[in-house]
Design a protein around this motif. Sequence first.
Motif, PDB file in Angstrom:
ATOM      1  N   ALA A  18     -50.971   2.837 -30.066  1.00  0.00           N
ATOM      2  CA  ALA A  18     -48.913   2.371 -29.846  1.00  0.00           C
ATOM      3  C   ALA A  18     -49.000   1.844 -28.399  1.00  0.00           C
ATOM      4  O   ALA A  18     -48.182   2.393 -27.456  1.00  0.00           O
ATOM      5  N   CYS A  19     -49.287   1.012 -27.980  1.00  0.00           N
ATOM      6  CA  CYS A  19     -49.609   1.042 -26.843  1.00  0.00           C
ATOM      7  C   CYS A  19     -47.724   0.364 -26.410  1.00  0.00           C
ATOM      8  O   CYS A  19     -47.331  -0.810 -27.183  1.00  0.00           O
ATOM      9  N   GLY A  20     -47.960   0.705 -25.040  1.00  0.00           N
ATOM     10  CA  GLY A  20     -45.925   0.076 -24.939  1.00  0.00           C
ATOM     11  C   GLY A  20     -45.664  -0.227 -23.545  1.00  0.00           C
ATOM     12  O   GLY A  20     -47.218  -0.325 -22.776  1.00  0.00           O
ATOM     13  N   ASP A  21     -44.877  -1.316 -23.341  1.00  0.00           N
ATOM     14  CA  ASP A  21     -45.334  -1.694 -22.070  1.00  0.00           C
ATOM     15  C   ASP A  21     -44.389  -0.331 -20.954  1.00  0.00           C
ATOM     16  O   ASP A  21     -45.068  -1.125 -19.612  1.00  0.00           O
ATOM     17  N   THR A  22     -44.584   0.315 -21.011  1.00  0.00           N
ATOM     18  CA  THR A  22     -44.428   1.201 -20.124  1.00  0.00           C
ATOM     19  C   THR A  22     -44.618   2.732 -20.076  1.00  0.00           C
ATOM     20  O   THR A  22     -45.195   3.121 -20.894  1.00  0.00           O
ATOM     21  N   LEU A  23     -45.226   4.001 -19.163  1.00  0.00           N
ATOM     22  CA  LEU A  23     -45.795   5.154 -19.303  1.00  0.00           C
ATOM     23  C   LEU A  23     -45.136   5.893 -20.492  1.00  0.00           C
ATOM     24  O   LEU A  23     -45.366   6.644 -21.250  1.00  0.00           O
ATOM     25  N   GLY A  24     -43.605   5.973 -20.388  1.00  0.00           N
ATOM     26  CA  GLY A  24     -43.538   6.405 -21.517  1.00  0.00           C
ATOM     27  C   GLY A  24     -43.106   5.844 -22.434  1.00  0.00           C
ATOM     28  O   GLY A  24     -43.287   6.558 -23.726  1.00  0.00           O
ATOM     29  N   GLU A  25     -43.274   4.241 -23.067  1.00  0.00           N
ATOM     30  CA  GLU A  25     -43.364   3.884 -24.435  1.00  0.00           C
ATOM     31  C   GLU A  25     -44.844   4.136 -24.818  1.00  0.00           C
ATOM     32  O   GLU A  25     -44.903   4.974 -26.132  1.00  0.00           O
ATOM     33  N   GLN A  26     -45.190   4.370 -23.837  1.00  0.00           N
ATOM     34  CA  GLN A  26     -47.368   4.748 -24.222  1.00  0.00           C
ATOM     35  C   GLN A  26     -47.151   6.460 -24.507  1.00  0.00           C
ATOM     36  O   GLN A  26     -47.697   6.740 -25.829  1.00  0.00           O
ATOM     37  N   ALA A  27     -46.697   7.529 -23.575  1.00  0.00           N
ATOM     38  CA  ALA A  27     -46.571   8.567 -24.232  1.00  0.00           C
ATOM     39  C   ALA A  27     -45.216   8.630 -25.678  1.00  0.00           C
ATOM     40  O   ALA A  27     -46.105   9.630 -26.957  1.00  0.00           O
ATOM     41  N   VAL A  28     -44.352   7.776 -25.633  1.00  0.00           N
ATOM     42  CA  VAL A  28     -43.472   8.055 -26.883  1.00  0.00           C
ATOM     43  C   VAL A  28     -44.364   8.108 -28.118  1.00  0.00           C
ATOM     44  O   VAL A  28     -44.638   8.538 -29.508  1.00  0.00           O
ATOM     45  N   GLY A  29     -44.959   6.993 -28.265  1.00  0.00           N
ATOM     46  CA  GLY A  29     -45.654   5.838 -29.461  1.00  0.00           C
ATOM     47  C   GLY A  29     -46.774   6.939 -29.939  1.00  0.00           C
ATOM     48  O   GLY A  29     -46.611   7.174 -30.744  1.00  0.00           O
ATOM     49  N   GLY A  55     -53.640  11.065 -24.717  1.00  0.00           N
ATOM     50  CA  GLY A  55     -54.720  10.261 -25.764  1.00  0.00           C
ATOM     51  C   GLY A  55     -54.331   8.886 -25.638  1.00  0.00           C
ATOM     52  O   GLY A  55     -54.991   8.123 -25.185  1.00  0.00           O
ATOM     53  N   ASN A  56     -52.811   8.547 -25.572  1.00  0.00           N
ATOM     54  CA  ASN A  56     -51.944   7.434 -25.753  1.00  0.00           C
ATOM     55  C   ASN A  56     -52.454   6.792 -24.515  1.00  0.00           C
ATOM     56  O   ASN A  56     -52.715   5.625 -23.975  1.00  0.00           O
ATOM     57  N   VAL A  57     -51.675   8.381 -23.824  1.00  0.00           N
ATOM     58  CA  VAL A  57     -51.334   7.044 -22.222  1.00  0.00           C
ATOM     59  C   VAL A  57     -52.987   6.937 -21.570  1.00  0.00           C
ATOM     60  O   VAL A  57     -53.149   5.911 -20.878  1.00  0.00           O
TER      61      VAL A  57
END
Length: 68
Positions: A18-29, A55-57
């Motif tokens: 669940a990669c997001g555009d920001t570090l926060g989105e990556q962590a939450v996903g 792991g996702n981050v």
Amino acid sequence: MSIKGLLFAATACASLAACGDTLGEQAVGGAAIGAGTAIVTGSSALQGAALGAAGNVAYCQLYPGKCN
């Protein structure tokens, strides 16, 4: 956790990155997927969330081209 549970968790995390555009989105996903996987496998949701977020981050930071 059994081998079957570990394999399921690894497969779920790898297939649902669940990669997001920001570090926060990556962590939450990652946390959401990790917690969900932990619940399904009968493990601690809090531990699953922590591992999923980390792991996702880490994956998204190492391989940014694969996350978009």
